[in-house]
Design a protein around this motif. Structure first.
Motif, short mmCIF file in Angstrom:
data_model
loop_
_atom_site.label_atom_id
_atom_site.label_comp_id
_atom_site.label_asym_id
_atom_site.label_seq_id
_atom_site.Cartn_x
_atom_site.Cartn_y
_atom_site.Cartn_z
N ARG A 1 28.14 43.09 -29.39
CA ARG A 1 29.42 43.95 -29.40
C ARG A 1 29.34 45.07 -28.75
N PHE A 2 28.12 45.80 -28.47
CA PHE A 2 27.81 46.80 -28.01
C PHE A 2 27.37 46.61 -26.35
N THR A 3 27.73 47.65 -25.42
CA THR A 3 26.84 47.37 -24.15
C THR A 3 26.41 48.73 -23.89
N ILE A 4 25.07 48.93 -23.28
CA ILE A 4 24.82 50.04 -22.65
C ILE A 4 24.64 50.15 -21.28
N GLY A 5 25.09 51.35 -20.69
CA GLY A 5 25.02 51.23 -19.19
C GLY A 5 24.86 52.49 -18.77
N ARG A 6 24.47 52.85 -17.49
CA ARG A 6 24.32 54.24 -16.66
C ARG A 6 24.52 54.14 -15.27
#
Length: 123
Positions: free
Chosen positions: A67-72
Motif C-alpha cells: 500500500r505504501f511506497t517510499i522514494g527519494r
C-alpha cells in the motif's frame, strides 16, 4: 545540524491516497539511508519503511506492504512516502528519520527525526 521537516499530512477518507514529503538539510542527504516511522494516538513509535541512500534497497513493515511506497530525490534533498488504500489504523503522526549509514537503518526508531506531520484517516 540535521534538520528534517515533514509535510503533506491531513485528513483523508478510508481508501484514499496521500503523499508525504520530508525536506532534509544540514547534512549530505544523498549519503544516508532514510526512514519513515509513525506514532498512533496512545501508542509507541512504529517503523513504517526505509530506503538506502542510492535507492537500491527498500523495506516496508508488513502493515503497509503493498500500500505504501517510499522514494527519494537526492537532487532535491527530499524523501517521500506515497500512501494508498489508507485505513483508519494508519492514523498517526508520521516522522522521517536519518540513518547513520548509507544503508537502511538497523534502528530507525532511535534515529534523529523531524517534528512530524499528522495523518488522519476517517470518513
Amino acid at each position: 545540524e540535521v534538520q528534517l521537516v515533514e509535510f503533506g499530512g491531513g485528513l483523508v477518507q478510508p481508501g484514499g491516497p496521500l503523499r508525504l514529503s520530508c525536506a532534509a538539510s544540514g547534512f549530505t542527504f544523498s549519503r544516508y539511508g532514510m526512514s519513515w516511522v509513525r506514532q498512533a494516538p496512545g501508542k509507541g513509535l512504529e517503523w513504517v519503511s526505509s530506503i538506502s541512500s542510492a535507492r537500491g534497497s527498500r523495506r516496508f513493515a508488513d502493515s503497509v506492504k503493498g500500500r505504501f511506497t517510499i522514494g527519494r530525490d537526492n537532487a532535491k534533498n527530499t524523501l517521500y512516502l506515497q500512501m494508498s488504500s489508507l485505513k483508519p489504523e494508519d492514523t498517526a503522526v508520521y516522522y522521517c528519520s536519518k540513518s547513520s549509514t548509507p544503508l537502511t537503518s538497523n534502528d530507525p526508531l532511535r534515529d534523529p527525526r523531524g517534528q512530524g506531520t499528522q495523518v488522519t484517516v476517517s470518513s
